[in-house]
Design a protein around this motif. Structure first.
Motif, mmCIF file in Angstrom:
data_model
loop_
_atom_site.group_PDB
_atom_site.id
_atom_site.type_symbol
_atom_site.label_atom_id
_atom_site.label_comp_id
_atom_site.label_asym_id
_atom_site.label_seq_id
_atom_site.Cartn_x
_atom_site.Cartn_y
_atom_site.Cartn_z
ATOM 1 N N TRP A 100 0.615 -1.303 0.124
ATOM 2 C CA TRP A 100 0.344 -0.071 -0.009
ATOM 3 C C TRP A 100 0.647 1.620 -0.152
ATOM 4 C CZ3 TRP A 100 -4.802 -0.064 -1.036
ATOM 5 C CH2 TRP A 100 -5.050 -1.050 -1.780
ATOM 6 N N GLU A 104 0.245 4.467 -3.093
ATOM 7 C CA GLU A 104 0.529 5.924 -2.869
ATOM 8 C C GLU A 104 1.378 5.876 -3.672
ATOM 9 O OE1 GLU A 104 1.033 10.109 -1.973
ATOM 10 O OE2 GLU A 104 2.803 7.999 -2.340
ATOM 11 N N PHE A 108 -2.265 6.211 -6.388
ATOM 12 C CA PHE A 108 -2.775 7.498 -5.797
ATOM 13 C C PHE A 108 -1.901 8.508 -5.871
ATOM 14 C CE2 PHE A 108 -3.177 10.534 -2.641
ATOM 15 C CZ PHE A 108 -4.768 10.248 -2.020
ATOM 16 N N LEU A 145 -9.665 5.175 -5.578
ATOM 17 C CA LEU A 145 -10.922 5.767 -4.601
ATOM 18 C C LEU A 145 -11.310 4.563 -4.549
ATOM 19 C CD1 LEU A 145 -10.802 9.654 -3.901
ATOM 20 C CD2 LEU A 145 -9.234 7.685 -2.866
ATOM 21 N N TYR A 148 -9.361 1.633 -3.028
ATOM 22 C CA TYR A 148 -9.371 1.675 -1.066
ATOM 23 C C TYR A 148 -10.804 1.564 -0.391
ATOM 24 C CZ TYR A 148 -5.585 4.228 -2.117
ATOM 25 O OH TYR A 148 -3.599 4.566 -2.503
ATOM 26 N N ARG A 151 -10.962 -1.514 0.207
ATOM 27 C CA ARG A 151 -10.084 -2.110 0.776
ATOM 28 C C ARG A 151 -10.191 -1.474 2.861
ATOM 29 N NH1 ARG A 151 -6.212 -5.618 2.562
ATOM 30 N NH2 ARG A 151 -4.883 -4.172 4.305
ATOM 31 N N LEU A 152 -10.876 -0.582 2.176
ATOM 32 C CA LEU A 152 -10.960 -0.343 3.977
ATOM 33 C C LEU A 152 -12.177 -0.955 4.467
ATOM 34 C CD1 LEU A 152 -9.944 3.767 3.543
ATOM 35 C CD2 LEU A 152 -8.719 1.835 4.388
ATOM 36 N N LEU A 158 -5.464 0.848 5.421
ATOM 37 C CA LEU A 158 -4.540 0.797 4.458
ATOM 38 C C LEU A 158 -3.726 -0.837 4.544
ATOM 39 C CD1 LEU A 158 -4.233 3.236 1.929
ATOM 40 C CD2 LEU A 158 -5.500 1.702 1.626
ATOM 41 N N ASP A 167 -0.517 4.670 5.773
ATOM 42 C CA ASP A 167 -1.705 5.629 5.496
ATOM 43 C C ASP A 167 -0.962 6.406 5.457
ATOM 44 O OD1 ASP A 167 -3.566 3.278 6.702
ATOM 45 O OD2 ASP A 167 -2.096 3.116 8.303
ATOM 46 N N HIS A 170 0.160 8.688 2.531
ATOM 47 C CA HIS A 170 -0.862 9.884 1.772
ATOM 48 C C HIS A 170 -1.072 11.345 2.668
ATOM 49 C CE1 HIS A 170 -2.196 5.142 0.552
ATOM 50 N NE2 HIS A 170 -2.551 6.111 -0.293
ATOM 51 N N VAL A 192 -13.480 5.604 2.837
ATOM 52 C CA VAL A 192 -12.285 6.462 2.288
ATOM 53 C C VAL A 192 -12.693 7.571 3.425
ATOM 54 C CG1 VAL A 192 -11.428 7.735 0.652
ATOM 55 C CG2 VAL A 192 -12.013 5.727 0.562
ATOM 56 N N TRP A 195 -11.641 6.895 7.233
ATOM 57 C CA TRP A 195 -10.224 6.728 6.975
ATOM 58 C C TRP A 195 -9.133 7.905 7.065
ATOM 59 C CZ3 TRP A 195 -7.164 7.370 3.226
ATOM 60 C CH2 TRP A 195 -5.446 6.740 2.504
#
Ligand SMILES: N[C@@H](CCC(=O)N[C@@H](CS)C(=O)NCC(=O)O)C(=O)O
Length: 215
Positions: A100, A104, A108, A145, A148, A151-152, A158, A167, A170, A192, A195
Motif C-alpha cells: 500500500w 500510493e 494515488f 479511491l 481504497y 480495501r477499507l 490500508l 497510511d 498519503h 475512505v 479513514w
C-alpha cells in the motif's frame, strides 16, 4: 547541534511526509530549511547530501537518506518502539503494508499531485487551472479511491488493523486535496472518508500542519 536533522521545505509534500514520520515516532530533530526559491537545493553543500537536488534529506550521524518514502520506511524500522510502532514484525504483514506504500506512489500520487498542481499551486502563482486536466485526473483518482473503498471495507487501515506508514504516506497529498473541490471524491466514499478523518486527526500530523501554517 542536533545529530539528527531533516533538511527540507515545509510546503513540499515530500518534506511533510518525512516530518510526519519523525513526529509519529516522537523523535527529536533539527529542521533545516532549504530555500527552494533561491535554488539552494541545486547548490553545494546541499547536493552532497542529495545528489538529485531534491528535498527532503534525513541525516542521523553517518546515516544520510534522500527519497521521502525511504526516509519514512527507515524511520519506522530503525526508531520503532512498542508505543509508536508503525511496522509489522510478521513478514507477510510487512509485505501487505509495503504494497500500500507502493500503491500510493504508483497509483494515488500521480493523479493527486497533478490535481494539486492545477487546483492549489497554479492559482497560488496566478496561473489558470486547466479544467480538462482536472477532469481527467479526477476520473483517475476516483478509480483509485474505489479500490481504497473496497480495501477499507475489510481492513481498518490500508496496511492492516493498525496505523502504519502505508497510511502516513498519503497525508501530504490529502492535506492539499482536502482544500480543493476534489475533496468530494473522498467524501462520496464512506470508508475512505472515515479513514481520511482518522489519519488526518492524528496529533503528529497536527504538528506538521502547524509548521506549514507558520511558514
Ligand atoms: N521522490 C522524491 C521526490 C523529491 C522531490 O521531487 N521533491 C521536490 C519537492 S516536493 C523537490 O525537491 N523539488 C525541487 C526540484 O526537483 O527541483 C522524494 O519522495 O523524496
Amino acid at each position: 547541534m542536533a545529530a539528527r536533522k531533516l533538511y527540507g521545505s515545509v510546503e513540499s509534500t515530500t518534506t511533510m511526509r518525512a516530518l510526519a514520520s519523525l513526529f509519529e515516532h516522537e523523535l527529536k530533530f533539527e529542521f533545516v530549511r532549504v530555500d527552494l526559491n533561491a535554488g539552494d537545493h541545486k547548490k553545494e553543500p546541499f547536493l552532497t547530501l542529495s545528489p538529485f537536488g531534491t528535498v527532503p534529506v534525513f541525516q542521523d550521524g553517518d546515516l544520510i537518506l534522500f527519497e521521502s518514502t525511504t526516509i519514512m520506511r527507515c524511520i519506522s524500522h530503525v526508531y520503532t518502539n512498542p508505543r509508536t510502532e508503525q511496522v509489522y514484525v510478521d513478514p507477510k504483514m510487512q509485505g501487505i503494508a509495503a504494497t500500500w506504500i507502493d500503491v500510493e506512489d504508483h497509483h494515488f500520487n500521480p493523479p493527486a499531485s497533478k490535481l494539486i498542481s492545477e487546483l492549489v499551486f497554479k492559482p497560488k502563482n496566478g496561473l489558470p487551472t486547466d479544467e480538462a486536466t482536472v477532469a481527467v485526473e479526477e476520473a483517475k483518482l476516483a478509480k483509485v479511491l474505489d479500490v481504497y473503498e473496497e480495501r477499507l471495507a475489510n481492513s481498518e487501515y490500508l496496511g492492516g488493523d493498525k496505523f502504519t506508514s502505508a497510511d502516513l504516506t498519503h497525508l501530504p497529498n490529502l492535506y492539499y486535496l482536502m482544500r480543493t473541490p476534489a475533496k468530494r471524491l473522498f467524501d462520496e466514499r464512506p470508508k475512505v472518508r472515515a479513514w481520511c478523518a482518522a489519519i488526518m486527526s492524528r496529533p503528529a500530523w497536527a504538528k506538521v500542519v502547524e509548521m506549514v501554517m507558520e511558514k
